[in-house]
Motif scaffolding. Structure first.
Motif, short mmCIF file in Angstrom:
data_model
loop_
_atom_site.label_atom_id
_atom_site.label_comp_id
_atom_site.label_asym_id
_atom_site.label_seq_id
_atom_site.Cartn_x
_atom_site.Cartn_y
_atom_site.Cartn_z
N LEU A 100 0.83 -1.20 0.00
CA LEU A 100 0.00 0.00 0.00
C LEU A 100 0.87 1.26 0.00
N ALA A 101 1.98 1.23 0.75
CA ALA A 101 2.88 2.38 0.79
C ALA A 101 3.51 2.62 -0.57
N GLU A 102 3.88 1.56 -1.27
CA GLU A 102 4.47 1.72 -2.61
C GLU A 102 3.48 2.35 -3.57
N ASP A 103 2.21 1.95 -3.47
CA ASP A 103 1.17 2.58 -4.30
C ASP A 103 1.02 4.05 -3.95
N ALA A 104 1.08 4.35 -2.66
CA ALA A 104 0.94 5.74 -2.22
C ALA A 104 2.12 6.58 -2.68
N VAL A 105 3.31 6.00 -2.72
CA VAL A 105 4.49 6.71 -3.22
C VAL A 105 4.28 7.08 -4.69
N ALA A 106 3.77 6.13 -5.49
CA ALA A 106 3.52 6.42 -6.90
C ALA A 106 2.52 7.55 -7.06
N SER A 107 1.46 7.55 -6.23
CA SER A 107 0.46 8.62 -6.30
C SER A 107 1.05 9.96 -5.88
N THR A 108 1.92 9.94 -4.87
CA THR A 108 2.57 11.17 -4.40
C THR A 108 3.46 11.76 -5.48
N LEU A 109 4.22 10.91 -6.16
CA LEU A 109 5.07 11.39 -7.25
C LEU A 109 4.24 12.02 -8.36
N GLN A 110 3.11 11.41 -8.65
CA GLN A 110 2.23 11.95 -9.70
C GLN A 110 1.69 13.32 -9.30
N ARG A 111 1.26 13.45 -8.04
CA ARG A 111 0.74 14.75 -7.57
C ARG A 111 1.84 15.81 -7.56
N ALA A 112 3.08 15.38 -7.29
CA ALA A 112 4.20 16.32 -7.23
C ALA A 112 4.65 16.77 -8.61
N GLY A 113 4.16 16.11 -9.64
CA GLY A 113 4.49 16.52 -11.00
C GLY A 113 5.80 15.96 -11.53
N ASP A 114 6.37 14.98 -10.85
CA ASP A 114 7.62 14.36 -11.30
C ASP A 114 7.56 12.89 -10.92
N GLU A 115 7.28 12.03 -11.91
CA GLU A 115 7.09 10.61 -11.63
C GLU A 115 8.37 9.80 -11.74
N THR A 116 9.53 10.47 -11.80
CA THR A 116 10.79 9.75 -11.79
C THR A 116 10.88 8.93 -10.51
N PRO A 117 11.15 7.62 -10.61
CA PRO A 117 11.19 6.78 -9.41
C PRO A 117 12.20 7.29 -8.38
N LEU A 118 11.88 7.10 -7.13
CA LEU A 118 12.77 7.50 -6.05
C LEU A 118 13.80 6.39 -5.81
N THR A 119 15.06 6.68 -6.09
CA THR A 119 16.10 5.71 -5.80
C THR A 119 16.41 5.73 -4.31
N ASP A 120 16.84 4.62 -3.79
CA ASP A 120 17.21 4.49 -2.37
C ASP A 120 16.04 4.68 -1.41
N LEU A 121 14.80 4.52 -1.92
CA LEU A 121 13.63 4.66 -1.05
C LEU A 121 13.65 3.61 0.05
N GLN A 122 13.39 4.05 1.28
CA GLN A 122 13.33 3.14 2.42
C GLN A 122 11.95 3.20 3.05
N LEU A 123 11.31 2.05 3.14
CA LEU A 123 10.03 1.91 3.84
C LEU A 123 10.31 1.16 5.13
N VAL A 124 10.12 1.83 6.26
CA VAL A 124 10.51 1.29 7.56
C VAL A 124 9.25 1.02 8.38
N ASP A 125 9.16 -0.18 8.95
CA ASP A 125 7.96 -0.53 9.71
C ASP A 125 8.24 -0.78 11.19
N ALA A 126 9.33 -0.24 11.69
CA ALA A 126 9.67 -0.37 13.10
C ALA A 126 10.15 0.97 13.64
N GLY A 127 9.61 1.36 14.79
CA GLY A 127 10.01 2.62 15.41
C GLY A 127 9.06 3.76 15.06
N THR A 128 9.19 4.85 15.79
CA THR A 128 8.38 6.04 15.53
C THR A 128 9.04 6.86 14.43
N PRO A 129 8.26 7.67 13.69
CA PRO A 129 8.86 8.50 12.65
C PRO A 129 10.00 9.38 13.16
#
Length: 297
Positions: A65-94
């Motif tokens: 779901l987060a990966e889908d949300a990243v794609a939608s965020t890139l589209q809204r930002a006007g630059d759909e170039t994939p984010l290299t080195d993206l880290q999705l972390v599921d442990a700990g507080t932000p």
């Protein structure tokens, strides 16, 4: 900061919160012109979000779901170039995850809750507020609605209180202004005592008080800059409520960002003393960098 820099982006996937992503990509592209800048986007999947999922493998579903949300965020930002080195972390507080990753980075880029020009009750947001308290690295707080066309064409403004806690901010601002080929303005606001501008006081007396405050402020700023070997910068001295005056100057100059130091106030101190850096980060029309006092020492 050297010609090689690394930046952590706290990636907010909410609709309308693309500003930090837009600014981070702009900053990376500009720094790449004179050096080598890396950007590591980090999104923290919080435990209460995992609790809302019904599948047996909640982590796998959350990541998908987060990966889908990243794609939608890139589209809204006007630059759909994939984010290299993206880290999705599921442990700990932000705040814990981002503060830890920022320790070895040139800086951390995050967003706030309030869009530009919106005077709402919650402006900074809990995560941003806690990260500014930890302040493990220079932290850039970006308005959530910032677009590429909104990135300031003007100078960087160094907010200087002429105290030792401004030294880290000065080092950071001087380095970044040099890397980005932007003018750096040294700005000092002399706090206007509350009540001195009320309507029944004689206008000429108030005018004289303001002139005296400004003159003293100019001398203080010049003495501080000379003492620390900071020369050749345009200085601006005014008087009034510090965050308001700095915000007004940033809008007038179409500033790229404001850089502020931090006294790293604890929870008790914050009950009695306002944090200028946090106030600016919560309300300014441009990004605000809050810098640890020992940066570069």
């Amino acid at each position: 900061m050297s010609s090689s820099s690394s930046w952590i982006l706290g990636l907010d996937l909410r609709e309308g919160a693309e500003g930090p992503l837009v600014f981070a990509r702009w900053l990376q592209a500009e720094l790449d012109k004179t050096g080598d800048a890396s950007l590591v986007p980090v999104h923290v999947i919080e435990q209460d979000q995992l609790g809302l999922l019904a599948s047996a493998d909640k982590r796998e579903q959350a990541v998908s779901l987060a990966e889908d949300a990243v794609a939608s965020t890139l589209q809204r930002a006007g630059d759909e170039t994939p984010l290299t080195d993206l880290q999705l972390v599921d442990a700990g507080t932000p705040e814990d995850v981002l503060a830890s990753k920022a320790r070895a980075a040139s800086g951390l880029i995050i967003g706030r809750l309030a869009p530009r020009g919106k005077d709402q009750l919650l402006r900074l947001g809990g995560v941003a507020r806690r990260l500014l308290r930890k302040l493990t690295a220079p932290t850039l707080v970006v308005p959530p609605d910032l677009r590429a066309a909104d990135v300031g064409k003007g100078p960087i403004i160094l907010a200087c209180d002429a105290q030792e806690d401004s030294l880290g901010a000065a080092r950071f601002a001087l380095e970044l202004a040099d890397e980005l080929r932007r003018e750096l303005i040294l700005a000092h606001v002399v706090p206007m005592p509350y009540g001195w501008s009320v309507g029944y006081l004689p206008a000429e007396s108030v005018k004289q008080v303001r002139a005296d405050l400004r003159t003293r402020g100019e001398r203080t700023l010049e003495r501080w800059a000379t003492q620390h070997g900071i020369t050749g910068l345009r200085g601006v001295v005014t008087e009034g409520i510090v965050p308001e005056e700095l915000g007004r100057l940033a809008a007038q100059e179409k500033a790229l960002m404001i850089v502020s130091g931090s006294r790293k106030l604890n929870a008790v101190e914050r009950l009695f003393v306002t944090s200028v850096g946090s106030e600016l980060a919560a309300s300014a029309v441009c990004p605000v960098a809050v810098v640890p006092p020992d940066y570069g020492s």
